[in-house]
Design an enzyme around this catalytic site. Structure first.
Site, PDB file in Angstrom:
ATOM      1  N   HIS A   1      42.079  23.881  33.079  1.00 16.02           N
ATOM      2  CA  HIS A   1      41.100  24.670  32.310  1.00 16.02           C
ATOM      3  C   HIS A   1      40.184  25.441  33.260  1.00 16.02           C
ATOM      4  CE1 HIS A   1      38.001  25.825  29.496  1.00 16.02           C
ATOM      5  NE2 HIS A   1      38.853  25.531  28.534  1.00 16.02           N
TER       6      HIS A   1
ATOM      7  N   GLU B   1      44.163  31.459  28.256  1.00 16.55           N
ATOM      8  CA  GLU B   1      42.761  31.578  27.863  1.00 16.55           C
ATOM      9  C   GLU B   1      42.044  32.533  28.821  1.00 16.55           C
ATOM     10  OE1 GLU B   1      41.307  27.838  25.666  1.00 16.55           O
ATOM     11  OE2 GLU B   1      41.303  27.304  27.758  1.00 16.55           O
TER      12      GLU B   1
HETATM   13  P1  13P Z   1      36.048  28.820  22.695  1.00 15.83           P
HETATM   14  O1  13P Z   1      36.992  28.686  21.525  1.00 15.83           O
HETATM   15  O2  13P Z   1      34.712  28.198  22.454  1.00 15.83           O
HETATM   16  O3  13P Z   1      35.986  30.215  23.194  1.00 15.83           O
HETATM   17  O4  13P Z   1      36.694  27.940  23.887  1.00 15.83           O
HETATM   18  C1  13P Z   1      38.014  28.134  24.215  1.00 15.83           C
HETATM   19  C2  13P Z   1      38.411  27.095  25.188  1.00 15.83           C
HETATM   20  O5  13P Z   1      37.987  27.122  26.340  1.00 15.83           O
HETATM   21  C3  13P Z   1      39.292  26.022  24.729  1.00 15.83           C
HETATM   22  O6  13P Z   1      39.767  25.278  25.797  1.00 15.83           O
END
Ligand code: 13P
Length: 235
Positions: free
Chosen positions: A90, A159
């Site tokens: 992450h 992400e």
């Molecule tokens: P948000 O949905 O709050 O933008 O976060 C995404 C995330 O980092 C999930 O791992």
């Protein structure tokens, strides 16, 4: 389809238990027909084998069974909760906790030896995005250094860092372009999108041909909201 809720540093053991109870009741009444995962903080882990519709996972772990790793949690501790799936890579751990690609690859290899399901996160920062698609592709493939993409319990979450927690999701056509590129190489590995997913944009994102689900932060913190997102995915 995988819908995963990453609590990050939110919720306590008590509120996580209440959340999971409500989620299980909802899923009892209307089975999701998809893979639902919840990642509470380590201090709020609950026995994964007690929940029939929801998989509970760990946001983090140290790549060892046990040992002298002050402040860390290894496989022995996760096994006690029957945890069999984890998040790795992450961007918040890469940036805030300074996890290097080398260490991340070590965690990945360890998780694979344990047979755990892995959601492996990748994502580019804003300056890379501003440099164009080729730069994004190069950056993202760099985040696969040392990672065994043939691992069969792998899902990859794209992400974009600039979309996380900002309320500004990536444009659907940009998500499509990145996921198509990843799918081309990762073949049958499920691909998730994460970054400001909410009830307004979930449907158009998970409708993309290369999208197999979503990793959700803020919009999944409230169990009623997460159930609403599951309902949207059910359609
Ligand atoms: P948000 O949905 O709050 O933008 O976060 C995404 C995330 O980092 C999930 O791992």
């Amino acid at each position: 389809m995988i819908l995963a809720a990453n609590f990050k540093t939110n919720h306590t053991r008590k509120s996580t238990a209440a959340y999971l109870e409500a989620l299980e009741l909802f899923l009892d009444a209307s089975p999701a027909g998809c893979d639902i995962r919840v990642y509470p903080p380590l201090s709020a882990l609950l026995r994964a084998d007690l929940y029939s519709h929801t998989k509970i996972g760990a946001q983090n772990f140290y790549p060892a069974i046990e040992g002298a790793y002050t402040g860390e949690v290894g496989a022995a501790q996760l096994n006690e909760f029957d945890i069999k799936n984890v998040l790795i890579g992450h961007s918040e751990r890469r940036a805030l906790l300074k996890e290097t690609q080398e260490f991340i690859a070590q965690k990945f290899a360890f998780a694979a030896t344990q047979g755990w399901e892995i959601i492996y996160c990748i994502g580019e920062p804003k300056d890379v995005r501003d440099s164009g698609f080729e730069a994004v592709a190069e950056y993202l493939w760099g985040e696969f250094d040392g990672i065994d993409i043939s691992y069969d319990k792998l899902a990859v979450a794209y992400e974009p860092i600039w979309a996380i927690g900002t309320g500004v999701s990536a444009e659907v056509q940009d998500i499509a372009k990145v996921l198509d590129m990843l799918k081309d190489k990762l073949k049958d590995t499920p691909l998730l999108y994460g970054g400001s997913v909410n009830a307004d944009n979930l449907s158009s994102i998970i409708s993309l041909k290369s999208c197999d689900g979503a990793l959700i932060g803020g919009a999944a913190l409230d169990v009623a909201n997460f159930c609403k997102l599951i309902q949207i995915a059910q359609k």
